[in-house]
Design a protein around this motif. Structure first.
Motif, PDB file in Angstrom:
ATOM      1  N   ALA A 130      -2.824  32.419 -20.047  1.00 18.98           N
ATOM      2  CA  ALA A 130      -3.190  31.121 -20.757  1.00 18.98           C
ATOM      3  C   ALA A 130      -4.136  30.935 -21.428  1.00 18.98           C
ATOM      4  O   ALA A 130      -4.377  30.008 -22.717  1.00 18.98           O
ATOM      5  N   ALA A 131      -5.417  31.563 -21.116  1.00 18.37           N
ATOM      6  CA  ALA A 131      -6.754  31.391 -21.817  1.00 18.37           C
ATOM      7  C   ALA A 131      -6.862  32.039 -23.203  1.00 18.37           C
ATOM      8  O   ALA A 131      -7.626  31.524 -23.768  1.00 18.37           O
ATOM      9  N   LEU A 132      -5.818  32.887 -23.593  1.00 18.93           N
ATOM     10  CA  LEU A 132      -5.807  33.292 -24.819  1.00 18.93           C
ATOM     11  C   LEU A 132      -4.510  32.889 -25.758  1.00 18.93           C
ATOM     12  O   LEU A 132      -4.736  33.295 -26.840  1.00 18.93           O
ATOM     13  N   ARG A 133      -3.898  31.911 -25.115  1.00 17.12           N
ATOM     14  CA  ARG A 133      -2.618  31.356 -25.907  1.00 17.12           C
ATOM     15  C   ARG A 133      -2.991  30.683 -27.148  1.00 17.12           C
ATOM     16  O   ARG A 133      -2.487  30.799 -28.286  1.00 17.12           O
ATOM     17  N   LEU A 134      -4.155  29.888 -27.243  1.00 18.39           N
ATOM     18  CA  LEU A 134      -4.523  29.394 -28.565  1.00 18.39           C
ATOM     19  C   LEU A 134      -5.117  30.249 -29.732  1.00 18.39           C
ATOM     20  O   LEU A 134      -4.762  30.252 -30.722  1.00 18.39           O
ATOM     21  N   PRO A 135      -6.012  31.091 -29.132  1.00 20.69           N
ATOM     22  CA  PRO A 135      -6.424  32.196 -30.077  1.00 20.69           C
ATOM     23  C   PRO A 135      -5.119  33.208 -30.505  1.00 20.69           C
ATOM     24  O   PRO A 135      -5.117  33.618 -31.618  1.00 20.69           O
ATOM     25  N   ALA A 136      -4.449  33.429 -29.668  1.00 21.19           N
ATOM     26  CA  ALA A 136      -3.311  34.256 -29.865  1.00 21.19           C
ATOM     27  C   ALA A 136      -2.565  33.573 -31.029  1.00 21.19           C
ATOM     28  O   ALA A 136      -2.225  34.313 -31.910  1.00 21.19           O
ATOM     29  N   GLY A 137      -2.144  32.387 -30.682  1.00 22.75           N
ATOM     30  CA  GLY A 137      -1.440  31.476 -31.757  1.00 22.75           C
ATOM     31  C   GLY A 137      -2.200  31.810 -33.185  1.00 22.75           C
ATOM     32  O   GLY A 137      -1.400  31.751 -34.159  1.00 22.75           O
ATOM     33  N   PHE A 138      -3.303  31.527 -33.153  1.00 20.64           N
ATOM     34  CA  PHE A 138      -4.046  31.580 -34.675  1.00 20.64           C
ATOM     35  C   PHE A 138      -4.151  32.929 -35.141  1.00 20.64           C
ATOM     36  O   PHE A 138      -3.875  33.108 -36.196  1.00 20.64           O
ATOM     37  N   ALA A 139      -4.287  34.005 -34.365  1.00 21.45           N
ATOM     38  CA  ALA A 139      -4.254  35.366 -34.700  1.00 21.45           C
ATOM     39  C   ALA A 139      -2.937  35.449 -35.332  1.00 21.45           C
ATOM     40  O   ALA A 139      -2.609  36.031 -36.462  1.00 21.45           O
ATOM     41  N   PHE A 140      -1.836  35.300 -34.618  1.00 19.55           N
ATOM     42  CA  PHE A 140      -0.567  35.495 -35.273  1.00 19.55           C
ATOM     43  C   PHE A 140      -0.243  34.800 -36.457  1.00 19.55           C
ATOM     44  O   PHE A 140       0.446  35.381 -37.446  1.00 19.55           O
ATOM     45  N   VAL A 141      -0.670  33.338 -36.432  1.00 25.66           N
ATOM     46  CA  VAL A 141      -0.172  32.669 -37.628  1.00 25.66           C
ATOM     47  C   VAL A 141      -0.995  33.223 -38.859  1.00 25.66           C
ATOM     48  O   VAL A 141      -0.550  33.464 -40.001  1.00 25.66           O
ATOM     49  N   THR A 142      -2.107  33.668 -38.812  1.00 24.86           N
ATOM     50  CA  THR A 142      -3.288  34.112 -39.782  1.00 24.86           C
ATOM     51  C   THR A 142      -2.701  35.472 -40.240  1.00 24.86           C
ATOM     52  O   THR A 142      -2.536  35.495 -41.453  1.00 24.86           O
ATOM     53  N   LEU A 143      -2.237  36.256 -39.437  1.00 28.03           N
ATOM     54  CA  LEU A 143      -1.695  37.555 -39.987  1.00 28.03           C
ATOM     55  C   LEU A 143      -0.182  37.189 -40.217  1.00 28.03           C
ATOM     56  O   LEU A 143       0.224  38.240 -41.462  1.00 28.03           O
ATOM     57  N   ALA A 144       0.482  36.504 -39.906  1.00 29.24           N
ATOM     58  CA  ALA A 144       1.900  36.057 -40.435  1.00 29.24           C
ATOM     59  C   ALA A 144       1.599  35.722 -41.985  1.00 29.24           C
ATOM     60  O   ALA A 144       2.783  35.862 -42.791  1.00 29.24           O
ATOM     61  N   PHE A 145       0.699  34.858 -42.371  1.00 32.15           N
ATOM     62  CA  PHE A 145       0.579  34.313 -43.533  1.00 32.15           C
ATOM     63  C   PHE A 145       0.378  35.562 -44.777  1.00 32.15           C
ATOM     64  O   PHE A 145       0.413  35.482 -45.937  1.00 32.15           O
ATOM     65  N   LEU A 146       0.179  36.819 -44.192  1.00 28.73           N
ATOM     66  CA  LEU A 146      -0.075  37.944 -44.804  1.00 28.73           C
ATOM     67  C   LEU A 146       1.141  38.647 -45.448  1.00 28.73           C
ATOM     68  O   LEU A 146       1.194  39.734 -46.215  1.00 28.73           O
ATOM     69  N   ILE A 147       2.220  38.138 -44.564  1.00 26.15           N
ATOM     70  CA  ILE A 147       3.673  38.818 -44.826  1.00 26.15           C
ATOM     71  C   ILE A 147       4.472  38.316 -45.951  1.00 26.15           C
ATOM     72  O   ILE A 147       4.890  37.115 -45.992  1.00 26.15           O
ATOM     73  N   PRO A 148       4.812  39.162 -47.015  1.00 24.48           N
ATOM     74  CA  PRO A 148       5.434  38.320 -48.208  1.00 24.48           C
ATOM     75  C   PRO A 148       6.970  38.171 -47.696  1.00 24.48           C
ATOM     76  O   PRO A 148       7.538  39.201 -47.292  1.00 24.48           O
ATOM     77  N   LEU A 149       7.323  36.946 -47.589  1.00 22.41           N
ATOM     78  CA  LEU A 149       8.706  36.816 -47.162  1.00 22.41           C
ATOM     79  C   LEU A 149       9.566  36.415 -48.352  1.00 22.41           C
ATOM     80  O   LEU A 149      10.849  36.272 -48.142  1.00 22.41           O
ATOM     81  N   GLY A 150       9.142  36.663 -49.539  1.00 22.57           N
ATOM     82  CA  GLY A 150       9.949  36.414 -50.510  1.00 22.57           C
ATOM     83  C   GLY A 150      10.559  34.827 -50.725  1.00 22.57           C
ATOM     84  O   GLY A 150      11.766  34.527 -51.417  1.00 22.57           O
ATOM     85  N   LEU A 151       9.790  34.031 -50.359  1.00 19.51           N
ATOM     86  CA  LEU A 151      10.209  32.503 -50.340  1.00 19.51           C
ATOM     87  C   LEU A 151      10.074  32.005 -51.751  1.00 19.51           C
ATOM     88  O   LEU A 151       9.043  32.203 -52.430  1.00 19.51           O
ATOM     89  N   PRO A 152      10.977  31.096 -52.443  1.00 18.23           N
ATOM     90  CA  PRO A 152      10.777  30.612 -53.885  1.00 18.23           C
ATOM     91  C   PRO A 152       9.363  29.745 -53.799  1.00 18.23           C
ATOM     92  O   PRO A 152       9.136  29.320 -52.568  1.00 18.23           O
ATOM     93  N   ALA A 153       8.875  29.438 -54.878  1.00 20.81           N
ATOM     94  CA  ALA A 153       7.590  28.944 -54.876  1.00 20.81           C
ATOM     95  C   ALA A 153       7.554  27.312 -54.402  1.00 20.81           C
ATOM     96  O   ALA A 153       6.876  26.720 -53.813  1.00 20.81           O
ATOM     97  N   VAL A 154       8.921  26.786 -54.627  1.00 14.95           N
ATOM     98  CA  VAL A 154       9.248  25.373 -54.454  1.00 14.95           C
ATOM     99  C   VAL A 154       9.140  25.357 -52.942  1.00 14.95           C
ATOM    100  O   VAL A 154       8.794  24.117 -52.387  1.00 14.95           O
TER     101      VAL A 154
END
Length: 176
Positions: A128-152
């Motif tokens: 529980a004490a790591l859930r907030l930083p774990a969420g930020f870690a995951f989201v931060t790294l997920a933003f580096l994954i190219p998902l192929g979404l259209p610009a719009v």
């Protein structure tokens, strides 16, 4: 007799006026911005309508899930990791968008959906004490994954992950 209001359903029971203003304001502005992008991209009327709905839900929901009233409601006694994972799992908006936006492929939709589920599992299994930083870690790294979404729809992945992993899964008073 207990009469529930629209705010009780869309935000949480006993949402304050300030919470409601922030949530609905963000939902409306997010939807308007997404609609403007969709119109500029010359998408069909159906695609614009679906994007408006999805943007209203995701943009408003990111704020809703961060409110004290939603924290009290979604993290009340008896709520388990299974409830939270189910909440994440019902967010099938990537597939709705893939249905109506020509450049949003099913593989991209599935990848984004899987990323949200994987992130939820990760956040829910750490102490529980790591859930907030774990969420930020995951989201931060997920933003580096190219998902192929259209610009719009470049906004969809970050807003979805913020709504679910950084807002919904984090209880009130999360340790920082």
């Amino acid at each position: 007799m207990n009469t529930r209001t629209l705010g009780d359903h869309l935000i949480a029971p006993d949402a304050t006026r300030g919470e409601q203003l922030l949530c609905y304001g963000t939902a409306l502005l997010g939807s308007a911005g997404a609609v403007a992008l969709a119109i500029r991209a010359d998408l069909s009327l159906l695609a614009v309508a679906v994007i408006a709905f999805v943007a209203f839900d995701l943009c408003g929901g990111a704020v809703v899930n961060a409110t004290a009233s939603a924290k009290r409601h979604f993290h009340r006694p008896g709520r388990t990791a299974r409830h939270h994972l189910a909440f994440v799992a019902i967010h099938v908006q990537p597939f709705l968008l893939a249905l109506v936006v020509p450049d949003f492929g099913w593989l991209s939709a599935a990848a984004l959906y899987a990323l949200a589920l994987l992130g939820a599992v990760f956040v829910l299994v750490v102490p529980a004490a790591l859930r907030l930083p774990a969420g930020f870690a995951f989201v931060t790294l997920a933003f580096l994954i190219p998902l192929g979404l259209p610009a719009v729809l470049a906004w969809v992945a970050p807003v979805l992950l913020i709504k679910l992993l950084l807002a919904h899964l984090q209880p009130a008073g999360s340790p920082a």
